[in-house]
Enzyme design. Structure first.
Site, PDB file in Angstrom:
ATOM      1  N   TYR A  69       1.004  -1.067   0.011  1.00  0.00           N
ATOM      2  CA  TYR A  69      -0.606   0.072  -0.144  1.00  0.00           C
ATOM      3  C   TYR A  69       0.729   1.758  -0.119  1.00  0.00           C
ATOM      4  O   TYR A  69      -0.077   1.838  -0.648  1.00  0.00           O
ATOM      5  CB  TYR A  69      -0.934  -0.398   1.388  1.00  0.00           C
ATOM      6  N   ASN A  92     -12.462   0.259  -5.936  1.00  0.00           N
ATOM      7  CA  ASN A  92     -11.759  -0.158  -7.619  1.00  0.00           C
ATOM      8  C   ASN A  92     -13.674  -0.398  -7.485  1.00  0.00           C
ATOM      9  O   ASN A  92     -13.679  -2.155  -7.461  1.00  0.00           O
ATOM     10  CB  ASN A  92     -10.976  -1.109  -7.601  1.00  0.00           C
ATOM     11  N   CYS A 100      -6.900  -4.784  -8.073  1.00  0.00           N
ATOM     12  CA  CYS A 100      -6.801  -4.742  -6.474  1.00  0.00           C
ATOM     13  C   CYS A 100      -6.030  -6.016  -6.584  1.00  0.00           C
ATOM     14  O   CYS A 100      -5.386  -5.567  -4.818  1.00  0.00           O
ATOM     15  CB  CYS A 100      -7.614  -4.000  -6.292  1.00  0.00           C
ATOM     16  N   HIS A 101      -5.824  -6.793  -6.506  1.00  0.00           N
ATOM     17  CA  HIS A 101      -5.406  -8.033  -5.810  1.00  0.00           C
ATOM     18  C   HIS A 101      -3.877  -7.993  -5.713  1.00  0.00           C
ATOM     19  O   HIS A 101      -3.436  -8.266  -4.853  1.00  0.00           O
ATOM     20  CB  HIS A 101      -5.657  -9.280  -6.847  1.00  0.00           C
ATOM     21  N   GLU A 127      -1.206 -15.700 -11.318  1.00  0.00           N
ATOM     22  CA  GLU A 127      -0.412 -14.603 -11.858  1.00  0.00           C
ATOM     23  C   GLU A 127       1.131 -15.681 -11.765  1.00  0.00           C
ATOM     24  O   GLU A 127       2.227 -14.582 -12.378  1.00  0.00           O
ATOM     25  CB  GLU A 127      -0.864 -13.886 -11.819  1.00  0.00           C
TER      26      GLU A 127
END
Length: 131
Positions: A69, A92, A100-101, A127
């Site tokens: 963050y 979001n 946002c993950h 990912e």
């Protein structure tokens, strides 16, 4: 979902229909293993200038990488606005496409995610993030 829609598009009404083919193809490709397939999807969101800056910074985080963050706040030129960046992250309106993950705690922990921590963990592993 309806509360979020109301916040970003007051008066909007959802109607049954098929998503545009380009979006459907990008999502299928993403879940099929092309984790960069959503990068080319165009987005247009409402929100404050600050929120839009945070959401643009989220889209700049490459698949397979994460940011804290505080890194997110620094990326928009507001390093002291960590909490505000976190709030914008949580508001979001188009999760997954605005990833946002990919934002985690400074110590590497998985923090809140509207879809649940299990889903956030799965997306990051999908990912290529080693948790």
């Amino acid at each position: 979902m309806m509360r979020l829609l109301g916040r970003h598009a007051p008066g909007a009404v959802l109607v049954a229909g098929r998503a545009p083919e380009s979006l459907r193809a990008a999502i299928q490709a993403y879940f099929g293993g092309d984790v960069r397939a959503l990068d080319a999807v165009g987005v247009k969101t409402a929100g404050t200038a600050f929120q839009r800056a945070v959401w643009a910074a989220l889209r700049a985080i490459p698949a397979g990488q994460t940011r804290s963050y505080s890194q997110l706040a620094a990326a928009i030129g507001a390093p002291r606005a960590v909490r505000a960046a976190g709030l914008a992250n949580g508001q979001n309106p188009i999760a997954l496409i605005v990833p946002c993950h990919r934002v985690i705690g400074t110590n590497g922990t998985l923090t809140g995610y509207a879809g649940g921590i299990e889903r956030k963990s799965w997306l990051l592993r999908h990912e290529g993030v080693i948790l």
